[in-house]
Scaffold this motif. Sequence first.
Motif, PDB file in Angstrom:
ATOM      1  N   GLY A 109     -13.162  11.070  -1.080  1.00 19.74           N
ATOM      2  CA  GLY A 109     -13.699  11.795   0.253  1.00 19.74           C
ATOM      3  C   GLY A 109     -13.796  11.101   1.426  1.00 19.74           C
ATOM      4  O   GLY A 109     -14.054  11.170   2.614  1.00 19.74           O
ATOM      5  N   ARG A 110     -13.127   9.726   1.219  1.00 18.63           N
ATOM      6  CA  ARG A 110     -12.894   8.738   2.200  1.00 18.63           C
ATOM      7  C   ARG A 110     -12.038   7.888   1.909  1.00 18.63           C
ATOM      8  O   ARG A 110     -11.844   7.630   0.705  1.00 18.63           O
ATOM      9  CB  ARG A 110     -14.160   7.933   2.977  1.00 18.63           C
ATOM     10  CG  ARG A 110     -14.789   7.157   1.774  1.00 18.63           C
ATOM     11  CD  ARG A 110     -16.358   6.331   2.388  1.00 18.63           C
ATOM     12  NE  ARG A 110     -16.940   7.403   2.857  1.00 18.63           N
ATOM     13  CZ  ARG A 110     -17.448   7.529   4.224  1.00 18.63           C
ATOM     14  NH1 ARG A 110     -16.731   6.608   5.005  1.00 18.63           N
ATOM     15  NH2 ARG A 110     -18.285   8.467   4.651  1.00 18.63           N
ATOM     16  N   ALA A 111     -11.239   7.191   2.973  1.00 21.57           N
ATOM     17  CA  ALA A 111     -10.235   6.325   2.618  1.00 21.57           C
ATOM     18  C   ALA A 111      -9.861   5.644   3.891  1.00 21.57           C
ATOM     19  O   ALA A 111      -9.935   6.081   5.212  1.00 21.57           O
ATOM     20  CB  ALA A 111      -8.822   6.970   1.995  1.00 21.57           C
ATOM     21  N   ASP A 112      -8.990   4.547   3.859  1.00 22.34           N
ATOM     22  CA  ASP A 112      -8.390   4.009   5.069  1.00 22.34           C
ATOM     23  C   ASP A 112      -7.006   4.241   4.836  1.00 22.34           C
ATOM     24  O   ASP A 112      -6.349   3.860   3.673  1.00 22.34           O
ATOM     25  CB  ASP A 112      -8.573   2.301   5.016  1.00 22.34           C
ATOM     26  CG  ASP A 112      -7.860   1.450   5.987  1.00 22.34           C
ATOM     27  OD1 ASP A 112      -7.133   2.345   6.940  1.00 22.34           O
ATOM     28  OD2 ASP A 112      -7.675   0.349   5.788  1.00 22.34           O
ATOM     29  N   LEU A 113      -6.380   5.112   5.609  1.00 21.77           N
ATOM     30  CA  LEU A 113      -4.936   5.627   5.351  1.00 21.77           C
ATOM     31  C   LEU A 113      -4.051   4.623   5.755  1.00 21.77           C
ATOM     32  O   LEU A 113      -2.694   4.547   5.082  1.00 21.77           O
ATOM     33  CB  LEU A 113      -4.947   6.889   6.330  1.00 21.77           C
ATOM     34  CG  LEU A 113      -5.641   8.101   5.889  1.00 21.77           C
ATOM     35  CD1 LEU A 113      -5.082   8.915   6.841  1.00 21.77           C
ATOM     36  CD2 LEU A 113      -5.292   8.619   4.472  1.00 21.77           C
ATOM     37  N   VAL A 114      -4.300   3.384   6.302  1.00 19.52           N
ATOM     38  CA  VAL A 114      -3.215   2.278   6.503  1.00 19.52           C
ATOM     39  C   VAL A 114      -3.317   1.488   4.980  1.00 19.52           C
ATOM     40  O   VAL A 114      -2.258   1.517   4.459  1.00 19.52           O
ATOM     41  CB  VAL A 114      -3.663   1.401   7.708  1.00 19.52           C
ATOM     42  CG1 VAL A 114      -2.845   0.192   7.587  1.00 19.52           C
ATOM     43  CG2 VAL A 114      -3.463   2.124   8.932  1.00 19.52           C
ATOM     44  N   ALA A 115      -4.266   1.165   4.583  1.00 20.42           N
ATOM     45  CA  ALA A 115      -4.332   0.448   3.546  1.00 20.42           C
ATOM     46  C   ALA A 115      -3.790   1.113   2.116  1.00 20.42           C
ATOM     47  O   ALA A 115      -3.247   0.508   1.392  1.00 20.42           O
ATOM     48  CB  ALA A 115      -5.865  -0.081   3.112  1.00 20.42           C
ATOM     49  N   GLU A 116      -4.241   2.398   2.186  1.00 15.30           N
ATOM     50  CA  GLU A 116      -3.889   3.297   0.853  1.00 15.30           C
ATOM     51  C   GLU A 116      -2.799   4.306   1.124  1.00 15.30           C
ATOM     52  O   GLU A 116      -2.591   4.853   0.069  1.00 15.30           O
ATOM     53  CB  GLU A 116      -5.130   3.927   0.775  1.00 15.30           C
ATOM     54  CG  GLU A 116      -6.626   2.903   0.343  1.00 15.30           C
ATOM     55  CD  GLU A 116      -7.836   3.657   0.043  1.00 15.30           C
ATOM     56  OE1 GLU A 116      -7.918   3.924  -1.104  1.00 15.30           O
ATOM     57  OE2 GLU A 116      -8.580   3.765   0.761  1.00 15.30           O
ATOM     58  N   TYR A 117      -2.315   4.262   2.165  1.00 14.17           N
ATOM     59  CA  TYR A 117      -1.258   5.382   2.210  1.00 14.17           C
ATOM     60  C   TYR A 117       0.205   4.806   3.192  1.00 14.17           C
ATOM     61  O   TYR A 117       1.149   4.573   2.724  1.00 14.17           O
ATOM     62  CB  TYR A 117      -1.845   6.684   3.020  1.00 14.17           C
ATOM     63  CG  TYR A 117      -0.824   7.858   2.564  1.00 14.17           C
ATOM     64  CD1 TYR A 117      -0.518   8.182   1.544  1.00 14.17           C
ATOM     65  CD2 TYR A 117      -0.251   8.307   3.732  1.00 14.17           C
ATOM     66  CE1 TYR A 117       0.298   9.273   1.250  1.00 14.17           C
ATOM     67  CE2 TYR A 117       0.720   9.414   3.685  1.00 14.17           C
ATOM     68  CZ  TYR A 117       0.998  10.064   2.183  1.00 14.17           C
ATOM     69  OH  TYR A 117       1.822  10.994   2.234  1.00 14.17           O
ATOM     70  N   THR A 118      -0.350   4.807   4.411  1.00 18.05           N
ATOM     71  CA  THR A 118       0.963   4.220   5.277  1.00 18.05           C
ATOM     72  C   THR A 118       1.563   2.910   5.049  1.00 18.05           C
ATOM     73  O   THR A 118       2.756   2.770   5.440  1.00 18.05           O
ATOM     74  CB  THR A 118       0.537   4.258   6.761  1.00 18.05           C
ATOM     75  OG1 THR A 118      -0.450   3.489   7.175  1.00 18.05           O
ATOM     76  CG2 THR A 118      -0.221   6.029   7.098  1.00 18.05           C
ATOM     77  N   ARG A 119       0.815   2.077   4.376  1.00 16.19           N
ATOM     78  CA  ARG A 119       1.230   0.898   4.028  1.00 16.19           C
ATOM     79  C   ARG A 119       2.028   1.025   2.776  1.00 16.19           C
ATOM     80  O   ARG A 119       3.194   0.323   2.328  1.00 16.19           O
ATOM     81  CB  ARG A 119       0.296  -0.143   4.235  1.00 16.19           C
ATOM     82  CG  ARG A 119       0.738  -1.760   3.817  1.00 16.19           C
ATOM     83  CD  ARG A 119      -0.310  -2.483   4.158  1.00 16.19           C
ATOM     84  NE  ARG A 119      -1.524  -2.381   3.225  1.00 16.19           N
ATOM     85  CZ  ARG A 119      -2.567  -3.101   3.537  1.00 16.19           C
ATOM     86  NH1 ARG A 119      -2.981  -3.613   4.512  1.00 16.19           N
ATOM     87  NH2 ARG A 119      -3.680  -2.814   2.478  1.00 16.19           N
ATOM     88  N   GLU A 120       1.179   1.674   1.877  1.00 15.35           N
ATOM     89  CA  GLU A 120       1.822   1.760   0.414  1.00 15.35           C
ATOM     90  C   GLU A 120       3.099   2.364   0.199  1.00 15.35           C
ATOM     91  O   GLU A 120       3.992   1.971  -0.378  1.00 15.35           O
ATOM     92  CB  GLU A 120       0.723   2.692  -0.438  1.00 15.35           C
ATOM     93  CG  GLU A 120      -0.443   1.709  -0.635  1.00 15.35           C
ATOM     94  CD  GLU A 120      -0.441   0.477  -1.656  1.00 15.35           C
ATOM     95  OE1 GLU A 120       0.176   0.720  -2.661  1.00 15.35           O
ATOM     96  OE2 GLU A 120      -1.126  -0.488  -1.328  1.00 15.35           O
TER      97      GLU A 120
END
Length: 392
Positions: A109-120
């Motif tokens: 239900g929450r995330a840091d989209l840079v650390a967990e998506y747009t960087r990955e």
Amino acid sequence: MTADPYPGYAWLREHDPVCPVGGPHVPGRMWLVTRYDDVRACLADRRLGSGAPVGPDPHPPGISHLDDPGHARLRRIVAAAFTPAAVSRLRDRTARTCAHAVESFAGRGRADLVAEYTREVPVAVMHDLLGVPEAERAPAAGVLDMWYRAKFQQPRDEAKLAEVLDYVRGLVAYKRTHLGDDLTTRLIESGALTGDELEVMVMTLIGAGHITTIQFLGTTVLRLLGDPGRRAALLGGDIDWSRAINELLRLDSPSHVAEYRYAGEDMTIADARVGEGDVVLLSLAAANRDPNRFPDPGTLEFTRDARPHLAFGHGAHTCLGSHLVKLETEIAISTLFGLLPDLILDIPSGEVDWGYAPTFRGPRALPVTFTPREPMISSPPGEATDHRDSTR
């Protein structure tokens, strides 16, 4: 880096379009070029070379730091891997990579989209292309940190450069004994590159393949988080993806400046007298918001034909990976918002921390909240598969 450098660019375009700038880590004079017509002309001007004329780097140069004929030779060797047809064959695997990344945090239900998506995602896609399995990869955060500090930070972090070189040498050594259906194997088997050239090529591909895409995915996600109407139109098929991505690249150029160019002779750019050996810094971001080329340039307009934008450069050094960036962006955006349609930025947009100046611009973090979802029953993207007997 200021959250909004564009007012400064606008002032320079109007008052000092070829501006002398301080460069404490660059010998000699440096000029910043900000108008679209001037930047485009300079990108195609062969009097402006890509290789430093003095103080050469002790390490072999990458493709972006070579002039012809060396640049053309290396570019031809890898160009086939980045054609539209070749890139389209990466669609399914890229979609699995994006879905797997979303599933890793969808239940919270929450995330840091840079650390967990747009960087990955960009780091994974480029390692997949090169045939590097997950077990051999550095974490995405470490890959970004290594490349930025070793290649783009000023002054360069020599310890990080050594770390990058060791990492790439390890990957190349691994691939020599684990051949597969991938770009690194094709480069090895072609015999067209020396050992040093192969290592530098892999280093260049990984660096160029992730560092700008991370910035662009981050800015694009932020734009669409704040514009649910346009987001719905894009995801619903009412807006052409190619046109939209070109406009987003124009508006939020991930590379704010091109690689250094060096004047091979005395020359004039606009009204500035540039001397032989001077460094010329071409502002792609400023050029892409030049009102003389793009009316109302600070406005996102998906109906605009932004194809003359310079986000990928122009001329002989035009980015080879442009088709891959567009494919990744389309899949990453449609997957993210398709699986988590009620994403909400968890901080005011004005509080987003921007970084990676002066070469790049992208958000350092994008904290979001959303309705948690049950993980889908799906297989992870899997590791790069070796299809051949490496002892042949």
